[in-house]
Design a protein around this motif. Structure first.
Motif, PDB file in Angstrom:
ATOM      1  N   THR A 126      39.322  20.535  40.825  1.00 33.05           N
ATOM      2  CA  THR A 126      40.230  21.510  40.290  1.00 33.05           C
ATOM      3  C   THR A 126      39.873  22.796  40.843  1.00 33.05           C
ATOM      4  N   ALA A 127      38.557  23.377  40.943  1.00 33.75           N
ATOM      5  CA  ALA A 127      38.249  24.716  41.315  1.00 33.75           C
ATOM      6  C   ALA A 127      38.697  24.982  42.670  1.00 33.75           C
ATOM      7  N   ALA A 128      38.480  23.951  43.673  1.00 31.54           N
ATOM      8  CA  ALA A 128      38.920  23.979  45.054  1.00 31.54           C
ATOM      9  C   ALA A 128      40.642  24.276  44.966  1.00 31.54           C
ATOM     10  N   PHE A 129      41.162  23.623  44.252  1.00 29.23           N
ATOM     11  CA  PHE A 129      42.815  23.822  44.151  1.00 29.23           C
ATOM     12  C   PHE A 129      43.077  25.160  43.587  1.00 29.23           C
ATOM     13  N   VAL A 130      42.377  25.804  42.609  1.00 34.29           N
ATOM     14  CA  VAL A 130      42.733  26.788  42.110  1.00 34.29           C
ATOM     15  C   VAL A 130      42.291  28.121  43.117  1.00 34.29           C
ATOM     16  N   ASP A 131      41.154  28.030  43.823  1.00 30.63           N
ATOM     17  CA  ASP A 131      40.971  28.941  44.998  1.00 30.63           C
ATOM     18  C   ASP A 131      41.877  28.807  45.902  1.00 30.63           C
ATOM     19  N   ALA A 132      42.562  27.779  46.310  1.00 29.24           N
ATOM     20  CA  ALA A 132      43.587  27.674  47.452  1.00 29.24           C
ATOM     21  C   ALA A 132      44.666  28.383  46.853  1.00 29.24           C
ATOM     22  N   ILE A 133      45.109  28.480  45.654  1.00 29.64           N
ATOM     23  CA  ILE A 133      46.513  28.813  45.301  1.00 29.64           C
ATOM     24  C   ILE A 133      46.225  30.305  44.946  1.00 29.64           C
ATOM     25  N   THR A 134      45.164  30.938  44.653  1.00 37.06           N
ATOM     26  CA  THR A 134      44.559  32.407  44.308  1.00 37.06           C
ATOM     27  C   THR A 134      44.811  32.917  45.542  1.00 37.06           C
ATOM     28  N   ALA A 135      44.103  32.593  46.732  1.00 36.84           N
ATOM     29  CA  ALA A 135      43.951  32.906  47.989  1.00 36.84           C
ATOM     30  C   ALA A 135      45.393  33.083  48.639  1.00 36.84           C
ATOM     31  N   GLN A 136      46.022  32.264  48.649  1.00 34.26           N
ATOM     32  CA  GLN A 136      47.341  32.314  48.863  1.00 34.26           C
ATOM     33  C   GLN A 136      48.330  33.418  48.316  1.00 34.26           C
ATOM     34  N   GLU A 140      43.462  36.357  51.780  1.00 34.51           N
ATOM     35  CA  GLU A 140      42.144  35.896  51.762  1.00 34.51           C
ATOM     36  C   GLU A 140      40.859  36.988  51.658  1.00 34.51           C
ATOM     37  N   SER A 141      41.694  38.253  51.760  1.00 34.08           N
ATOM     38  CA  SER A 141      40.678  39.280  51.340  1.00 34.08           C
ATOM     39  C   SER A 141      40.394  39.670  50.001  1.00 34.08           C
ATOM     40  N   ALA A 142      41.038  38.964  48.994  1.00 33.22           N
ATOM     41  CA  ALA A 142      40.868  39.144  47.662  1.00 33.22           C
ATOM     42  C   ALA A 142      39.398  38.848  47.238  1.00 33.22           C
ATOM     43  N   SER A 143      38.728  39.735  46.432  1.00 26.70           N
ATOM     44  CA  SER A 143      37.450  39.498  45.970  1.00 26.70           C
ATOM     45  C   SER A 143      37.373  38.278  45.025  1.00 26.70           C
ATOM     46  N   GLU A 144      36.242  37.767  44.886  1.00 24.18           N
ATOM     47  CA  GLU A 144      35.810  36.651  43.820  1.00 24.18           C
ATOM     48  C   GLU A 144      36.364  37.031  42.392  1.00 24.18           C
ATOM     49  N   GLU A 145      36.035  38.365  41.899  1.00 25.50           N
ATOM     50  CA  GLU A 145      36.491  38.550  40.705  1.00 25.50           C
ATOM     51  C   GLU A 145      37.964  38.668  40.315  1.00 25.50           C
ATOM     52  N   ASP A 146      38.701  39.089  41.500  1.00 23.17           N
ATOM     53  CA  ASP A 146      40.325  39.108  41.327  1.00 23.17           C
ATOM     54  C   ASP A 146      40.730  37.704  41.388  1.00 23.17           C
ATOM     55  N   LYS A 147      40.035  36.873  42.015  1.00 22.97           N
ATOM     56  CA  LYS A 147      40.534  35.562  42.177  1.00 22.97           C
ATOM     57  C   LYS A 147      40.384  34.866  40.794  1.00 22.97           C
ATOM     58  N   ALA A 149      40.008  36.305  37.862  1.00 18.86           N
ATOM     59  CA  ALA A 149      41.057  36.694  36.994  1.00 18.86           C
ATOM     60  C   ALA A 149      42.457  36.117  37.031  1.00 18.86           C
ATOM     61  N   ALA A 150      42.593  36.021  38.092  1.00 18.81           N
ATOM     62  CA  ALA A 150      44.303  35.512  38.481  1.00 18.81           C
ATOM     63  C   ALA A 150      44.358  33.858  38.355  1.00 18.81           C
ATOM     64  N   GLY A 151      43.228  33.230  38.536  1.00 14.84           N
ATOM     65  CA  GLY A 151      43.060  31.910  38.843  1.00 14.84           C
ATOM     66  C   GLY A 151      43.924  31.176  37.677  1.00 14.84           C
ATOM     67  N   PRO A 152      43.574  31.159  36.370  1.00 12.12           N
ATOM     68  CA  PRO A 152      44.234  30.615  35.353  1.00 12.12           C
ATOM     69  C   PRO A 152      45.637  30.967  35.053  1.00 12.12           C
ATOM     70  N   GLY A 153      46.251  31.880  35.408  1.00  9.71           N
ATOM     71  CA  GLY A 153      47.646  32.460  35.105  1.00  9.71           C
ATOM     72  C   GLY A 153      48.110  31.508  36.515  1.00  9.71           C
ATOM     73  N   LYS A 154      47.623  31.652  37.758  1.00  9.99           N
ATOM     74  CA  LYS A 154      48.421  30.947  38.714  1.00  9.99           C
ATOM     75  C   LYS A 154      48.330  29.716  38.538  1.00  9.99           C
ATOM     76  N   LEU A 155      47.396  28.932  38.057  1.00  8.12           N
ATOM     77  CA  LEU A 155      47.514  27.481  37.839  1.00  8.12           C
ATOM     78  C   LEU A 155      48.493  27.168  36.864  1.00  8.12           C
ATOM     79  N   ARG A 156      48.505  27.811  35.654  1.00  5.68           N
ATOM     80  CA  ARG A 156      49.757  27.449  34.616  1.00  5.68           C
ATOM     81  C   ARG A 156      51.046  27.651  35.175  1.00  5.68           C
ATOM     82  N   GLU A 157      51.206  28.787  36.076  1.00  4.13           N
ATOM     83  CA  GLU A 157      52.507  29.043  36.761  1.00  4.13           C
ATOM     84  C   GLU A 157      52.808  27.906  37.756  1.00  4.13           C
ATOM     85  N   VAL A 158      51.923  27.260  38.375  1.00  2.00           N
ATOM     86  CA  VAL A 158      52.015  26.197  39.389  1.00  2.00           C
ATOM     87  C   VAL A 158      52.518  24.841  38.436  1.00  2.00           C
ATOM     88  N   MET A 159      51.765  24.553  37.492  1.00  3.17           N
ATOM     89  CA  MET A 159      52.015  23.532  36.658  1.00  3.17           C
ATOM     90  C   MET A 159      53.263  23.490  35.888  1.00  3.17           C
TER      91      MET A 159
END
Length: 449
Positions: A126-136, A140-147, A149-159
């Motif tokens: 699941t971490a690999a999937f969240v990394d992929a959708i947040t990077a998209q 790709e230049s987004a920081s790990e902190e930004d990704k 922070a955005a990961g949970p919201g992006k995952l819920r949005e996709v679901m």
């Protein structure tokens, strides 16, 4: 023969070099520059290393059985194989912990120590999937902190998007009450999202369970019978703690010997995706309780009962019926609402899985006939599930020798026997295939009450 230089050298004084024994590996074709090579990865996923070699190494690997010496392997293979070439192969495989020996044993101890050192399993698939959708979404230049922070919201949005798409034309887009059990896939989300959404999307307004028991499939581990996990699961959406009370009741009902078998190979859960992929859906669709915590879970991997009528493959693991009897009693003892999830993929067909057919794609007569044969077998087996006939399902799979490689007969049978449902509904069935038609995996969404 080698495409990578090992960091260690061949040593004829080492027993595991003198008579090399290859560990279970997974081979796959790869391209390096203009050359096709053979990639070798740890089938058990203990080592994260991948090695690449010339395809001709396939002649050598079956002979690395721990009985033959280097001289014997060279003589048996012939075809220009030299001692120097074989020694390089042995050193490279040992370097990646793909041979039985001290390096692998040290790695195994390290992995197991890390596993037992934490009460929560960190996310993997699941971490690999969240990394992929947040990077998209962020670039790709987004920081790990930004990704992060955005990961949970992006995952819920996709679901939510997937749920909307799956249920837009459904006659009954929600369950009236919490089901006793559901069946959903453990395919990666890109291929399995439709059936995940068909099940979990309908539970957003249902009563929240006190716990979720997720029954999965042991794809990579050492366990030969039923294997439980004594840890909770973390995802981008939070943490589901292990239901320690249910686990303790289960162990007590099994007795000391069987309880030891239940957890002896708990490490198999370290990189097993069939449990983890359900956890974000549980967190998103069932939500947190008044205490702010997500549902407690218990992850259990179930072997294939068609191999030896439910007994463990080697007689050393926990048999299916012993687990069912103890778990049924444990669920009754802890009380409350228990949701059981059967994490089940069905057929695995095509050249990628060993079938003698070039492609399953297109409308050529052979491809259409092959797909239809798979679909018919799925329909026949699904009817046995819908008819609540677990013993007949096992008998059919055993008699036919599981021709389309259903990988989850065990957890389907366990779910049916634990719940003893009076009503079973098939919500959706689908099959996902790659563009080249090399592999097709089918799955279903189902509810039991």
């Amino acid at each position: 023969m080698n495409d990578q230089a090992p960091t260690s050298k061949f040593d004829p004084g080492l027993p595991h070099h003198a008579r090399p024994k290859l560990r279970p590996v997974r081979g796959f074709p790869a391209q390096m520059g203009e050359q096709m090579v053979l990639g070798l990865a740890d089938q058990r996923q203990i080592s994260e290393r991948v090695v690449f070699m010339a395809p001709a190494v396939q002649l050598i690997l079956p002979l690395m059985d721990g009985n033959r010496t280097v001289d014997q392997i060279v003589a048996e293979v012939g075809r220009g194989l030299t001692h120097e070439m074989l020694e390089g192969v042995i050193a490279q495989l040992d370097d990646a912990a793909l041979l039985f020996g001290p390096r692998f044993e040290e790695l195994l101890v390290k992995v197991r120590k890390e596993f037992d050192g934490s009460a929560i399993l960190p996310p993997a698939s699941t971490a690999a999937f969240v990394d992929a959708i947040t990077a998209q979404a962020l670039g790709e230049s987004a920081s790990e902190e930004d990704k992060a922070a955005a990961g949970p919201g992006k995952l819920r949005e996709v679901m939510d998007k997937w749920i909307g798409e799956a249920l837009k034309d459904a006659d009954e887009p929600s369950f009236n009450a919490l089901p006793r059990a559901v069946v959903a896939p453990h395919l990666d989300y890109s291929r399995g999202w439709l059936n995940y959404a068909h099940v979990y999307g309908r539970m957003r307004v249902a009563d929240r369970p006190d716990r979720v028991v997720i029954l999965g499939t042991n794809h990579f581990g050492f366990g030969t019978g039923v294997v439980a996990c004594d840890k909770g699961y973390q995802t981008a959406l939070g943490t589901c703690e292990v239901d320690a009370e249910l686990l303790e009741k289960l162990k007590a009902n099994l007795g000391p010997d069987h309880a030891a078998k239940l957890l002896a190979n708990r490490y198999d859960h370290e990189r097993e995706h069939s449990i983890e992929l359900h956890v974000p859906w549980i967190q998103h669709c069932l939500g947190a309780g008044p205490d702010g915590k997500h549902c407690k879970v218990l992850g259990v991997l179930v072997h294939d009962p068609a191999v030896d009528n439910g007994n463990s493959y080697d007689g050393q693991g926990l048999a299916l019926q012993a687990f069912i009897d103890a778990m049924k009693k444990a669920i009754a003892e802890v009380g409350g609402r228990t949701l059981i999830v059967s994490s089940a993929d069905l057929s695995h067909a095509g050249a990628a899985f060993g079938d003698k057919i070039q492609t399953l794609a297109g409308e050529e007569k052979e491809a259409v006939a092959f797909r239809n044969k798979v679909f018919q077998h799925d329909r026949d087996m699904i009817e046995l599930v819908r008819g609540n006939k677990p013993d007949e399902l096992v008998a059919a799979m055993s008699w036919q020798q599981n021709p389309t490689r259903w990988c989850s007969t065990g957890n389907l049978v366990a779910t049916l026997k634990l719940v003893e449902p009076g009503d079973i509904q098939l919500l959706n069935y689908t099959a996902a295939m790659d563009q080249q038609g090399l592999g097709m995996v089918s799955s279903m969404a189902m509810v039991m009450n």
